[in-house]
Enzyme design. Sequence first.
Site, PDB file in Angstrom:
ATOM      1  N   TRP A 226       0.829  -1.212   0.000  1.00  0.00           N
ATOM      2  CA  TRP A 226       0.000   0.000   0.000  1.00  0.00           C
ATOM      3  C   TRP A 226       0.859   1.255   0.000  1.00  0.00           C
ATOM      4  CZ3 TRP A 226      -4.359  -1.104  -1.876  1.00  0.00           C
ATOM      5  CH2 TRP A 226      -4.986  -2.308  -1.562  1.00  0.00           C
TER       6      TRP A 226
ATOM      7  N   ASP B  77      -1.618   6.853   6.176  1.00  0.00           N
ATOM      8  CA  ASP B  77      -2.658   5.910   5.770  1.00  0.00           C
ATOM      9  C   ASP B  77      -2.859   4.962   6.941  1.00  0.00           C
ATOM     10  OD1 ASP B  77      -4.163   3.823   4.787  1.00  0.00           O
ATOM     11  OD2 ASP B  77      -2.794   3.288   3.158  1.00  0.00           O
TER      12      ASP B  77
ATOM     13  N   LYS C 216     -12.006  -1.835   7.237  1.00  0.00           N
ATOM     14  CA  LYS C 216     -11.317  -2.675   8.215  1.00  0.00           C
ATOM     15  C   LYS C 216     -11.923  -2.408   9.595  1.00  0.00           C
ATOM     16  CE  LYS C 216      -8.214  -3.213   4.702  1.00  0.00           C
ATOM     17  NZ  LYS C 216      -7.564  -2.380   3.684  1.00  0.00           N
TER      18      LYS C 216
HETATM   19  C1  LIG Z   1      -7.013  -1.948   2.523  1.00  0.00           C
HETATM   20  C2  LIG Z   1      -5.973  -0.919   2.460  1.00  0.00           C
HETATM   21  C3  LIG Z   1      -5.923   0.054   1.447  1.00  0.00           C
HETATM   22  C4  LIG Z   1      -6.851   0.056   0.267  1.00  0.00           C
HETATM   23  O1  LIG Z   1      -8.046   0.596   0.538  1.00  0.00           O
HETATM   24  P1  LIG Z   1      -9.156   0.835  -0.606  1.00  0.00           P
HETATM   25  O2  LIG Z   1     -10.245   1.451   0.187  1.00  0.00           O
HETATM   26  O3  LIG Z   1      -9.484  -0.498  -1.183  1.00  0.00           O
HETATM   27  O4  LIG Z   1      -8.581   1.746  -1.626  1.00  0.00           O
HETATM   28  C5  LIG Z   1      -4.948   1.034   1.535  1.00  0.00           C
HETATM   29  N1  LIG Z   1      -4.057   1.045   2.535  1.00  0.00           N
HETATM   30  C6  LIG Z   1      -4.049   0.101   3.502  1.00  0.00           C
HETATM   31  C7  LIG Z   1      -3.041   0.169   4.591  1.00  0.00           C
HETATM   32  C8  LIG Z   1      -5.004  -0.908   3.488  1.00  0.00           C
HETATM   33  O5  LIG Z   1      -5.017  -1.833   4.457  1.00  0.00           O
END
Ligand SMILES: *Cc1c(COP(=O)(O)O)cnc(C)c1O
Length: 355
Positions: free
Chosen positions: A100, A166, A190
């Site tokens: 990511w 993030d 999540k």
């Molecule tokens: C799941 C995840 C993403 C992706 O998220 P989307 O909503 O599918 O774009 C980005 N960063 C991390 C750390 C993730 O766990």
Amino acid sequence: MIMKHNFNAGPSILPQQAIDATIDALRDFNNSGLSIAEISHRSAGWDEAMDECSVLWKDLLSIPDGYEVLFLHGGASQQFLMAPYNLLQTRAAYLDTGVWATKAIEAARYYGEVQVIASGKDSNYSVIPEYAIPADVDYFHFTSNNTIFGTEILADPDSPVNMVSDMSSDILSRPVNVSRYAMIYGGAQKNAGTAGLAFVIIKKDILGKVSRDIPKFFDYRTHIKDKSMYNTPPVIPIFMMKETLKWLKGIGGVAEINRRNQAKADCLYGEIDRNPVFRGTAAVKNRSRMNVCFVLDEKYAGKENDFMELTKKYGITGIKGHRSVGGFRASLYNALPLTSVEVLVDCMKEFEKMV
Ligand SMILES: *Cc1c(COP(=O)(O)O)cnc(C)c1O
């Protein structure tokens, strides 16, 4: 219905209370006689629901004045683009800790220079590399929890520049000192609800500093001004987020969930370290509390499917590792109870006797 122990990495387990409240709202939202799927976001009761969601965020994370919480389409991936669009003038520092983080880096390169200050790539991202944040960049970006590789930066870094994180997969799992950050964002699916939505916690005075023209839709100021309703918001995911946050507040907030998450992680890592059949893949000092990655010890190579078969007998679902790591991954998000972790540990003990 068979009760499943849901270890999915995301979308993932949600509090039953949030699911039930959403089912009720799908039948009848706010005593309107209409389903939440059928109402306008200008309907009576919707503003209040959205405000409540925002207040819950501010309350749970003690978000200081000067910040706004936004609910936007496009998931975390859209934020990989929107953050540099709004904040990157010349150069930004990024920490590369996994898949990511790499995607965020690729996205930022469309807007300016990206300085990758350290990368865990050589260790297949099993370690968070040492890093120093330069003082001459527009901002520093990092991924607090690496969902795929099972590493986590648990303490809020101290940054000389605006810090952007993030936190898709560990938001609301522990207290965070929001005042250290310029922006925190993530996909909802999540710990914060279901897919279709990103949360963005943003410090308002960092905006309007870049010289490029930003189309209205991609400008955070538009969404601040229109309270995340510049266009039609995804009302069902926002409602579900609100109910998920309400549950969290009800059980005692981030202080209590922090305690529970530690207990769950201790329980599973304890078994991984004790059981000679299994081995953790992430460096011990960087182990994630949310995503526990493990493999079979070399001696038992080839028996992965036998373990997967056994997990089915225990009602365990979602523990197959990401294809880039292999092995197993058990995600211990907020809504997963300790009892599910104990069931997984029992299953690992039985497997030890079998092989
Ligand atoms: C799941 C995840 C993403 C992706 O998220 P989307 O909503 O599918 O774009 C980005 N960063 C991390 C750390 C993730 O766990």
